[in-house]
Design a protein around this motif. Structure first.
Motif, PDB file in Angstrom:
ATOM      1  N   GLN A  98       0.628  -1.179   0.060  1.00 29.58           N
ATOM      2  CA  GLN A  98       0.048   0.041  -0.010  1.00 29.58           C
ATOM      3  C   GLN A  98       1.151   1.298  -0.107  1.00 29.58           C
ATOM      4  O   GLN A  98       0.314   2.469   0.455  1.00 29.58           O
ATOM      5  N   SER A  99       2.182   1.142  -0.652  1.00 30.04           N
ATOM      6  CA  SER A  99       2.783   2.408  -0.566  1.00 30.04           C
ATOM      7  C   SER A  99       2.112   3.075  -1.883  1.00 30.04           C
ATOM      8  O   SER A  99       1.745   2.810  -2.759  1.00 30.04           O
ATOM      9  N   THR A 100       1.850   4.497  -1.460  1.00 26.08           N
ATOM     10  CA  THR A 100       1.191   5.486  -2.320  1.00 26.08           C
ATOM     11  C   THR A 100       1.783   6.718  -2.849  1.00 26.08           C
ATOM     12  O   THR A 100       2.650   7.415  -2.006  1.00 26.08           O
ATOM     13  N   PHE A 101       1.802   6.805  -4.105  1.00 26.59           N
ATOM     14  CA  PHE A 101       2.778   7.942  -4.678  1.00 26.59           C
ATOM     15  C   PHE A 101       1.848   8.854  -5.543  1.00 26.59           C
ATOM     16  O   PHE A 101       0.809   8.505  -5.999  1.00 26.59           O
ATOM     17  N   ASP A 102       2.483  10.134  -5.441  1.00 29.18           N
ATOM     18  CA  ASP A 102       1.549  11.125  -6.204  1.00 29.18           C
ATOM     19  C   ASP A 102       1.941  11.568  -7.640  1.00 29.18           C
ATOM     20  O   ASP A 102       3.185  12.080  -7.568  1.00 29.18           O
ATOM     21  N   VAL A 103       1.474  11.029  -8.663  1.00 29.30           N
ATOM     22  CA  VAL A 103       1.904  11.251  -9.892  1.00 29.30           C
ATOM     23  C   VAL A 103       2.149  12.753 -10.332  1.00 29.30           C
ATOM     24  O   VAL A 103       2.928  12.891 -11.031  1.00 29.30           O
ATOM     25  N   ALA A 104       1.077  13.602  -9.612  1.00 28.69           N
ATOM     26  CA  ALA A 104       0.894  14.946 -10.107  1.00 28.69           C
ATOM     27  C   ALA A 104       2.314  15.651  -9.532  1.00 28.69           C
ATOM     28  O   ALA A 104       2.609  16.947 -10.019  1.00 28.69           O
ATOM     29  N   ASP A 105       2.798  15.137  -8.457  1.00 30.04           N
ATOM     30  CA  ASP A 105       3.885  15.791  -7.626  1.00 30.04           C
ATOM     31  C   ASP A 105       5.228  15.141  -7.750  1.00 30.04           C
ATOM     32  O   ASP A 105       5.758  14.542  -6.652  1.00 30.04           O
ATOM     33  N   GLY A 106       5.665  14.609  -8.946  1.00 32.46           N
ATOM     34  CA  GLY A 106       7.011  14.037  -8.850  1.00 32.46           C
ATOM     35  C   GLY A 106       6.964  12.306  -8.249  1.00 32.46           C
ATOM     36  O   GLY A 106       8.061  11.912  -8.010  1.00 32.46           O
ATOM     37  N   ALA A 107       5.750  11.799  -8.103  1.00 26.64           N
ATOM     38  CA  ALA A 107       5.562  10.521  -7.838  1.00 26.64           C
ATOM     39  C   ALA A 107       6.200  10.318  -6.327  1.00 26.64           C
ATOM     40  O   ALA A 107       6.867   9.309  -5.829  1.00 26.64           O
ATOM     41  N   LYS A 108       6.016  11.206  -5.560  1.00 27.19           N
ATOM     42  CA  LYS A 108       6.542  11.564  -4.254  1.00 27.19           C
ATOM     43  C   LYS A 108       5.709  10.633  -3.329  1.00 27.19           C
ATOM     44  O   LYS A 108       4.499  10.447  -3.710  1.00 27.19           O
ATOM     45  N   VAL A 109       6.489  10.087  -2.358  1.00 28.91           N
ATOM     46  CA  VAL A 109       5.534   9.110  -1.403  1.00 28.91           C
ATOM     47  C   VAL A 109       4.515   9.851  -0.463  1.00 28.91           C
ATOM     48  O   VAL A 109       4.905  10.778   0.156  1.00 28.91           O
ATOM     49  N   VAL A 110       3.189   9.543  -0.448  1.00 26.36           N
ATOM     50  CA  VAL A 110       2.438  10.246   0.445  1.00 26.36           C
ATOM     51  C   VAL A 110       1.939   9.258   1.758  1.00 26.36           C
ATOM     52  O   VAL A 110       0.955   9.561   2.244  1.00 26.36           O
ATOM     53  N   PHE A 111       2.146   7.714   1.239  1.00 20.45           N
ATOM     54  CA  PHE A 111       1.838   6.895   2.392  1.00 20.45           C
ATOM     55  C   PHE A 111       2.336   5.629   2.346  1.00 20.45           C
ATOM     56  O   PHE A 111       2.650   5.593   0.959  1.00 20.45           O
ATOM     57  N   GLY A 112       2.647   4.876   3.186  1.00 17.75           N
ATOM     58  CA  GLY A 112       2.943   3.403   3.003  1.00 17.75           C
ATOM     59  C   GLY A 112       4.689   3.598   3.461  1.00 17.75           C
ATOM     60  O   GLY A 112       5.185   4.517   3.604  1.00 17.75           O
ATOM     61  N   PRO A 113       5.274   2.383   3.444  1.00 17.98           N
ATOM     62  CA  PRO A 113       6.517   2.215   3.756  1.00 17.98           C
ATOM     63  C   PRO A 113       7.536   2.512   2.720  1.00 17.98           C
ATOM     64  O   PRO A 113       8.779   2.718   3.085  1.00 17.98           O
ATOM     65  N   ALA A 114       7.313   2.749   1.544  1.00 18.47           N
ATOM     66  CA  ALA A 114       8.406   3.406   0.572  1.00 18.47           C
ATOM     67  C   ALA A 114       8.877   4.450   1.007  1.00 18.47           C
ATOM     68  O   ALA A 114       8.245   5.353   1.782  1.00 18.47           O
ATOM     69  N   LYS A 115      10.148   4.675   0.862  1.00 19.34           N
ATOM     70  CA  LYS A 115      10.781   5.916   1.184  1.00 19.34           C
ATOM     71  C   LYS A 115      11.261   6.761   0.091  1.00 19.34           C
ATOM     72  O   LYS A 115      11.705   8.054   0.629  1.00 19.34           O
ATOM     73  N   ARG A 116      11.312   6.574  -1.100  1.00 18.38           N
ATOM     74  CA  ARG A 116      11.613   7.306  -2.024  1.00 18.38           C
ATOM     75  C   ARG A 116      10.592   7.315  -3.238  1.00 18.38           C
ATOM     76  O   ARG A 116       9.874   6.383  -3.372  1.00 18.38           O
ATOM     77  N   PRO A 117      10.507   8.601  -3.918  1.00 14.72           N
ATOM     78  CA  PRO A 117       9.739   8.586  -5.053  1.00 14.72           C
ATOM     79  C   PRO A 117      10.083   7.623  -6.395  1.00 14.72           C
ATOM     80  O   PRO A 117      11.258   7.180  -6.328  1.00 14.72           O
ATOM     81  N   LEU A 118       9.233   7.291  -7.094  1.00 10.30           N
ATOM     82  CA  LEU A 118       9.277   6.402  -8.259  1.00 10.30           C
ATOM     83  C   LEU A 118      10.173   7.185  -9.151  1.00 10.30           C
ATOM     84  O   LEU A 118      10.067   8.377  -9.467  1.00 10.30           O
ATOM     85  N   PRO A 119      11.163   6.421  -9.641  1.00 11.13           N
ATOM     86  CA  PRO A 119      12.214   7.406 -10.755  1.00 11.13           C
ATOM     87  C   PRO A 119      11.309   7.821 -11.923  1.00 11.13           C
ATOM     88  O   PRO A 119      10.537   6.958 -12.293  1.00 11.13           O
ATOM     89  N   GLN A 120      11.512   8.999 -12.346  1.00 13.02           N
ATOM     90  CA  GLN A 120      10.750   9.323 -13.546  1.00 13.02           C
ATOM     91  C   GLN A 120      11.721   9.170 -14.849  1.00 13.02           C
ATOM     92  O   GLN A 120      12.968   9.409 -14.718  1.00 13.02           O
ATOM     93  N   LEU A 121      11.138   8.773 -16.063  1.00 11.99           N
ATOM     94  CA  LEU A 121      11.512   8.729 -17.164  1.00 11.99           C
ATOM     95  C   LEU A 121      11.440   9.970 -17.922  1.00 11.99           C
ATOM     96  O   LEU A 121      10.334  10.267 -18.456  1.00 11.99           O
ATOM     97  N   PRO A 122      12.371  10.707 -18.349  1.00 13.10           N
ATOM     98  CA  PRO A 122      12.312  11.930 -19.059  1.00 13.10           C
ATOM     99  C   PRO A 122      11.662  11.438 -20.547  1.00 13.10           C
ATOM    100  O   PRO A 122      12.366  10.588 -21.438  1.00 13.10           O
TER     101      PRO A 122
END
Length: 344
Positions: free
Chosen positions: A292-316
């Motif tokens: 249930q790690s949750t990422f905000d796609v609109a804001d750099g895929a930053k973590v908003v909830f859950g155990p993940a500690k880093r945003p998802l890497p973005q592909l340019p």
């Protein structure tokens, strides 16, 4: 006398009785010892010894089966071969561990001294005399286990304990399909100009085909032509989402990484590597189904909830002359969860 006075006297009597109780209870001592069948019957004792040997033998056979399964059933790349390898390795290791554990427990319960003992509590740092006494107790325990007089038992135990580590060491030193080059996690197939294609059919994606709120599961062009496509796919899979441009927040160092609200992020969760694929259009949140790690796609895929500690890497990404979405480069950071040589 009123009921109130009677209740007051009763309460006082209870209080007096409570204060007259003993400060300490007499030590009841150990319960009566009941000898086991093997304590008085040599045949039962010998039978228990054979049972322990049998359990150690199961462990030895389990370890040997693990070694055979490791070479006979390599994991391969298909789900069937991976499942077969996992089942055979798991079952054989289970028997190896279960044999050692149950043998040790049965040895202690059936063959070793079962008399209860108690000791007075003492200072944490023992005296030299106490330490010498402890050594004598250890020697007494070794003598009590009769390991010196039970040759078959000793051989089976040593064999089980000596062979079992092979089930752990073998995968580490084996060279069948093993690759410990962690630098490969720092790069993927993506490179400048490589088209984004749909997973699994490999159809190139035009920017005009991506509507606001739509989601595409993406792989690099030419993935299926690689010698090990599943290995490459495990690192390179991407989730493509289109938002309204006004909803997108781009960090200064990532300006130009999106195209008209279209963003691409790695599907590999930064927690333990599960595929992140559940998109909620209204909140722009991306959910990992494993933890249930949750990422905000609109804001750099930053973590908003859950155990993940880093945003998802973005592909340019950008578009080519024909309007197809293409990568500007590889990811600028390693994908997936942490590993021991990772800087971020």
């Amino acid at each position: 006398m009123s009921n109130h006075d009677s209740g007051h006297e009763a309460t006082t009597d209870v209080a007096l009785r409570d204060t007259t109780g003993p400060d300490r209870f007499e030590d009841p001592g150990h319960p009566e010892h009941h000898p086991r069948l093997g304590d008085n019957d040599p045949k039962a004792n010998k039978k228990a010894e054979r049972q322990v040997v049998f359990l150690f033998t199961i462990s030895i056979l389990g370890t040997l089966a693990f070694i055979v399964a490791y070479f006979a059933f390599p994991p391969g790349t298909s789900p069937e071969t991976m499942r077969r390898s996992n089942i055979t390795l798991g079952l054989s290791m289970a028997f190896a561990l279960l044999g050692i554990g149950t043998a040790a427990v049965h040895w202690a319960k059936a063959l070793m001294n079962d008399h209860e003992k108690s000791e007075e509590r003492h200072a944490q740092r023992s005296t030299d005399e106490t330490r010498e006494a402890a050594v004598e107790v250890l020697k007494e325990g070794a003598a009590d286990s009769a390991i010196g007089r039970r040759g078959v038992l000793k051989v089976s135990m040593i064999g089980a304990l000596a062979l079992f580590p092979l089930s752990i060491v073998l995968p580490l030193i084996g060279n069948i399909g093993e690759d410990w080059d962690v630098s490969k996690f720092k790069r993927t197939m993506w490179r400048k100009g490589l088209k984004l294609t749909t997973d699994p059919d490999g159809r190139p994606i035009k920017a005009s085909d991506v509507t606001i709120g739509s989601v595409f599961h993406v792989i690099p062009e030419g993935l299926h032509e690689k010698p090990h496509p599943l290995d490459e796919k495990a690192k390179s899979v991407v989730l493509l989402v289109r938002l309204a441009p006004e909803d997108l927040k781009e960090a200064p160092d990532r300006e130009g990484w999106s195209y008209n609200g279209i963003v691409a992020y790695s599907k590999i969760c930064t927690h333990v590597g599960c595929p992140v694929a559940l998109y909620e259009q209204q909140t722009h949140h991306l959910l990992c189904p494993c933890h249930q790690s949750t990422f905000d796609v609109a804001d750099g895929a930053k973590v908003v909830f859950g155990p993940a500690k880093r945003p998802l890497p973005q592909l340019p990404i950008t578009v080519d002359d024909e309007g197809y979405l293409v990568a500007q480069s590889d990811f600028h950071e390693p994908i997936g969860p942490s590993f021991w040589e990772r800087l971020k």
